[in-house]
Write a protein that holds these residues in place. Structure first.
Motif, PDB file in Angstrom:
ATOM      1  N   LEU A  19       1.031  -1.177  -0.051  1.00 34.29           N
ATOM      2  CA  LEU A  19       0.073   0.084  -0.014  1.00 34.29           C
ATOM      3  C   LEU A  19       0.921   1.363  -0.091  1.00 34.29           C
ATOM      4  CD1 LEU A  19      -2.816  -0.779   2.355  1.00 34.29           C
ATOM      5  CD2 LEU A  19      -3.056  -0.683  -0.181  1.00 34.29           C
ATOM      6  N   GLY A  20       1.814   1.321   0.696  1.00 35.00           N
ATOM      7  CA  GLY A  20       2.950   2.434   0.844  1.00 35.00           C
ATOM      8  C   GLY A  20       3.505   2.561  -0.668  1.00 35.00           C
ATOM      9  N   LEU A  21       3.762   1.555  -1.238  1.00 29.40           N
ATOM     10  CA  LEU A  21       4.522   1.543  -2.609  1.00 29.40           C
ATOM     11  C   LEU A  21       3.393   2.115  -3.630  1.00 29.40           C
ATOM     12  CD1 LEU A  21       6.690   1.165  -4.587  1.00 29.40           C
ATOM     13  CD2 LEU A  21       5.790  -1.212  -4.802  1.00 29.40           C
ATOM     14  N   PHE A  22       2.382   1.750  -3.599  1.00 29.06           N
ATOM     15  CA  PHE A  22       1.069   2.168  -4.378  1.00 29.06           C
ATOM     16  C   PHE A  22       0.853   3.633  -4.002  1.00 29.06           C
ATOM     17  CE2 PHE A  22      -3.589   3.040  -5.000  1.00 29.06           C
ATOM     18  CZ  PHE A  22      -3.657   2.666  -6.446  1.00 29.06           C
ATOM     19  N   ALA A  23       0.718   4.004  -2.943  1.00 30.46           N
ATOM     20  CA  ALA A  23       0.605   5.410  -2.554  1.00 30.46           C
ATOM     21  C   ALA A  23       1.626   6.266  -3.017  1.00 30.46           C
ATOM     22  CB  ALA A  23       0.415   5.602  -0.959  1.00 30.46           C
ATOM     23  N   ALA A  24       2.910   6.126  -2.998  1.00 32.94           N
ATOM     24  CA  ALA A  24       3.938   6.682  -3.662  1.00 32.94           C
ATOM     25  C   ALA A  24       3.782   6.659  -5.240  1.00 32.94           C
ATOM     26  CB  ALA A  24       5.191   5.913  -3.327  1.00 32.94           C
ATOM     27  N   MET A  25       3.334   5.802  -5.599  1.00 38.32           N
ATOM     28  CA  MET A  25       3.138   5.714  -7.033  1.00 38.32           C
ATOM     29  C   MET A  25       2.276   6.743  -7.620  1.00 38.32           C
ATOM     30  SD  MET A  25       3.858   1.661  -8.100  1.00 38.32           S
ATOM     31  CE  MET A  25       2.385   1.615  -8.890  1.00 38.32           C
ATOM     32  N   VAL A  26       1.099   6.750  -6.868  1.00 38.86           N
ATOM     33  CA  VAL A  26      -0.101   7.803  -7.108  1.00 38.86           C
ATOM     34  C   VAL A  26       0.314   9.154  -6.753  1.00 38.86           C
ATOM     35  CG1 VAL A  26      -2.331   8.226  -6.390  1.00 38.86           C
ATOM     36  CG2 VAL A  26      -1.846   5.864  -6.854  1.00 38.86           C
ATOM     37  N   GLN A  27       1.167   9.348  -5.815  1.00 40.99           N
ATOM     38  CA  GLN A  27       1.466  10.778  -5.539  1.00 40.99           C
ATOM     39  C   GLN A  27       2.486  11.205  -6.550  1.00 40.99           C
ATOM     40  OE1 GLN A  27       3.499  11.065  -1.647  1.00 40.99           O
ATOM     41  NE2 GLN A  27       2.956  13.263  -1.621  1.00 40.99           N
ATOM     42  N   THR A  28       3.609  10.514  -7.028  1.00 45.81           N
ATOM     43  CA  THR A  28       4.317  10.697  -8.161  1.00 45.81           C
ATOM     44  C   THR A  28       3.631  11.093  -9.354  1.00 45.81           C
ATOM     45  OG1 THR A  28       6.065   9.290  -7.118  1.00 45.81           O
ATOM     46  CG2 THR A  28       6.468   9.999  -9.329  1.00 45.81           C
ATOM     47  N   ALA A  29       2.452  10.326  -9.572  1.00 44.92           N
ATOM     48  CA  ALA A  29       1.785  10.531 -11.023  1.00 44.92           C
ATOM     49  C   ALA A  29       1.098  11.560 -10.876  1.00 44.92           C
ATOM     50  CB  ALA A  29       1.055   9.332 -11.310  1.00 44.92           C
ATOM     51  N   HIS A  30       0.458  11.889  -9.603  1.00 47.14           N
ATOM     52  CA  HIS A  30      -0.411  13.336  -9.563  1.00 47.14           C
ATOM     53  C   HIS A  30       0.731  14.380  -9.560  1.00 47.14           C
ATOM     54  CE1 HIS A  30      -3.692  15.528  -7.897  1.00 47.14           C
ATOM     55  NE2 HIS A  30      -2.787  15.993  -7.195  1.00 47.14           N
ATOM     56  N   ALA A  31       1.840  14.360  -9.005  1.00 50.39           N
ATOM     57  CA  ALA A  31       2.617  15.625  -9.155  1.00 50.39           C
ATOM     58  C   ALA A  31       2.958  15.978 -10.304  1.00 50.39           C
ATOM     59  CB  ALA A  31       3.889  15.064  -8.387  1.00 50.39           C
ATOM     60  N   GLN A  32       3.123  15.039 -11.523  1.00 52.98           N
ATOM     61  CA  GLN A  32       3.447  15.530 -12.698  1.00 52.98           C
ATOM     62  C   GLN A  32       2.403  16.002 -13.623  1.00 52.98           C
ATOM     63  OE1 GLN A  32       6.787  15.746 -13.825  1.00 52.98           O
ATOM     64  NE2 GLN A  32       6.007  16.309 -16.054  1.00 52.98           N
ATOM     65  N   SER A  33       2.344  17.201 -13.873  1.00 57.67           N
ATOM     66  CA  SER A  33       1.441  17.905 -14.686  1.00 57.67           C
ATOM     67  C   SER A  33       1.386  16.978 -16.126  1.00 57.67           C
ATOM     68  CB  SER A  33       1.472  19.078 -14.857  1.00 57.67           C
ATOM     69  OG  SER A  33       0.421  19.778 -15.570  1.00 57.67           O
ATOM     70  N   VAL A  34       0.026  16.886 -16.641  1.00 58.03           N
ATOM     71  CA  VAL A  34      -0.311  16.574 -17.989  1.00 58.03           C
ATOM     72  C   VAL A  34      -0.301  17.556 -18.981  1.00 58.03           C
ATOM     73  CG1 VAL A  34      -1.226  14.205 -17.176  1.00 58.03           C
ATOM     74  CG2 VAL A  34      -2.894  16.186 -17.714  1.00 58.03           C
ATOM     75  N   VAL A  35      -0.339  18.633 -18.518  1.00 57.94           N
ATOM     76  CA  VAL A  35      -0.179  19.966 -19.361  1.00 57.94           C
ATOM     77  C   VAL A  35       0.927  20.277 -19.360  1.00 57.94           C
ATOM     78  CG1 VAL A  35      -1.261  22.135 -19.532  1.00 57.94           C
ATOM     79  CG2 VAL A  35      -2.698  20.641 -18.577  1.00 57.94           C
ATOM     80  N   SER A  36       1.473  20.715 -20.592  1.00 57.87           N
ATOM     81  CA  SER A  36       2.797  21.058 -20.922  1.00 57.87           C
ATOM     82  C   SER A  36       2.922  22.664 -20.868  1.00 57.87           C
ATOM     83  CB  SER A  36       3.641  20.545 -22.046  1.00 57.87           C
ATOM     84  OG  SER A  36       2.889  20.917 -23.150  1.00 57.87           O
ATOM     85  N   TYR A  37       4.173  22.911 -20.520  1.00 60.59           N
ATOM     86  CA  TYR A  37       4.659  24.363 -20.475  1.00 60.59           C
ATOM     87  C   TYR A  37       4.405  25.321 -21.733  1.00 60.59           C
ATOM     88  CZ  TYR A  37       7.147  28.658 -18.845  1.00 60.59           C
ATOM     89  OH  TYR A  37       7.809  29.882 -18.729  1.00 60.59           O
ATOM     90  N   ILE A  38       4.782  24.529 -22.981  1.00 66.37           N
ATOM     91  CA  ILE A  38       4.584  24.916 -24.347  1.00 66.37           C
ATOM     92  C   ILE A  38       3.561  24.416 -24.687  1.00 66.37           C
ATOM     93  CG2 ILE A  38       5.615  25.448 -26.423  1.00 66.37           C
ATOM     94  CD1 ILE A  38       6.955  27.352 -24.463  1.00 66.37           C
ATOM     95  N   VAL A  39       2.220  24.957 -25.437  1.00 66.48           N
ATOM     96  CA  VAL A  39       1.289  24.310 -25.976  1.00 66.48           C
ATOM     97  C   VAL A  39       1.820  23.664 -27.228  1.00 66.48           C
ATOM     98  CG1 VAL A  39      -1.076  24.344 -27.113  1.00 66.48           C
ATOM     99  CG2 VAL A  39      -0.494  25.873 -24.873  1.00 66.48           C
ATOM    100  N   ALA A  40       1.576  22.424 -27.524  1.00 70.52           N
ATOM    101  CA  ALA A  40       2.025  21.733 -28.779  1.00 70.52           C
ATOM    102  C   ALA A  40       0.895  20.872 -29.124  1.00 70.52           C
ATOM    103  CB  ALA A  40       3.441  21.083 -28.372  1.00 70.52           C
ATOM    104  N   ASP A  41       1.304  20.568 -30.443  1.00 72.86           N
ATOM    105  CA  ASP A  41       0.289  19.669 -31.142  1.00 72.86           C
ATOM    106  C   ASP A  41       0.555  18.074 -30.223  1.00 72.86           C
ATOM    107  OD1 ASP A  41      -0.274  17.201 -33.221  1.00 72.86           O
ATOM    108  OD2 ASP A  41      -1.062  19.114 -34.374  1.00 72.86           O
ATOM    109  N   PRO A  42      -0.791  17.631 -30.244  1.00 73.18           N
ATOM    110  CA  PRO A  42      -0.850  16.459 -29.223  1.00 73.18           C
ATOM    111  C   PRO A  42      -0.024  15.137 -30.053  1.00 73.18           C
ATOM    112  CG  PRO A  42      -2.833  17.019 -29.696  1.00 73.18           C
ATOM    113  CD  PRO A  42      -2.160  18.104 -30.241  1.00 73.18           C
ATOM    114  N   LEU A  43      -0.179  15.306 -31.397  1.00 75.13           N
ATOM    115  CA  LEU A  43       0.196  14.288 -32.259  1.00 75.13           C
ATOM    116  C   LEU A  43       1.607  14.301 -32.742  1.00 75.13           C
ATOM    117  CD1 LEU A  43      -2.651  13.437 -34.508  1.00 75.13           C
ATOM    118  CD2 LEU A  43      -2.109  12.502 -32.486  1.00 75.13           C
ATOM    119  N   THR A  44       2.279  15.522 -32.921  1.00 72.37           N
ATOM    120  CA  THR A  44       3.706  15.854 -33.374  1.00 72.37           C
ATOM    121  C   THR A  44       4.382  16.227 -32.456  1.00 72.37           C
ATOM    122  OG1 THR A  44       3.160  18.046 -34.243  1.00 72.37           O
ATOM    123  CG2 THR A  44       2.596  16.321 -35.804  1.00 72.37           C
TER     124      THR A  44
END
Length: 165
Positions: A19-44
């Motif tokens: 459970l501790g390992l799972f919580a750490a993985m979720v926290q790491t995934a949550h900390a990394q934004s899925v929106v990037s600093y520079i807007v770019a074409d999602p395919l290219t």
């Protein structure tokens, strides 16, 4: 009863580290934004959907960039319509890059991050602003000084929530 308690404790001892390992993985995934600093074409991955950012300032309408005139800046590839525009950008990318990494300018003024459409833009005080919709552009143009000032005030905090790739 004693036997059941011992089994429960044994199971907990085995599950808690997982459970501790799972919580750490979720926290790491949550900390990394899925929106990037520079807007770019999602395919290219190309900034501004491949549009030549210098052409917003030099031509009647923005031009599509070509892969043979490419440079990397702020973690994203940028395409240009010709060698001259590529060189102009390389000398002063901050001058020609869209404000707020290309995120919607009116959204930024309102305090949140949104994508933008490179075909919906305004050049105001020699700066390129992109918008999510034509109505957002119209709202910005009703009071561009105030909107740009508010967007600039919100950008430092909001940009920290964005991924650099």
């Amino acid at each position: 009863m004693k036997h059941i308690s011992k089994q429960i404790l044994t199971m907990l001892a085995l599950l808690l580290p997982l459970l501790g390992l799972f919580a750490a993985m979720v926290q790491t995934a949550h900390a990394q934004s899925v929106v990037s600093y520079i807007v770019a074409d999602p395919l290219t991955g190309v900034a501004l959907g491949g549009m030549d950012t210098v052409s917003y300032f030099t031509d009647p309408a923005p031009l599509k960039g070509l892969p043979e005139f490419e440079t990397e800046w702020m973690g994203a590839p940028w395409h240009f319509a010709n060698e001259a525009n590529l060189e102009i950008f390389k000398r002063s990318p901050e001058t020609y890059a869209p404000q707020y990494g290309g995120h919607g300018a009116m959204s930024m003024a309102r305090g949140f991050v949104s994508d933008s459409d490179p075909s919906i833009y305004a050049v105001f005080k020699q700066r390129l602003f992109l918008f999510y919709s034509a109505s957002n552009r119209e709202a910005f143009l009703l009071s561009p000084d105030a909107a740009a000032r508010q967007g600039q005030a919100n950008w430092p905090a909001l940009s920290k929530t964005l991924s650099t790739r």
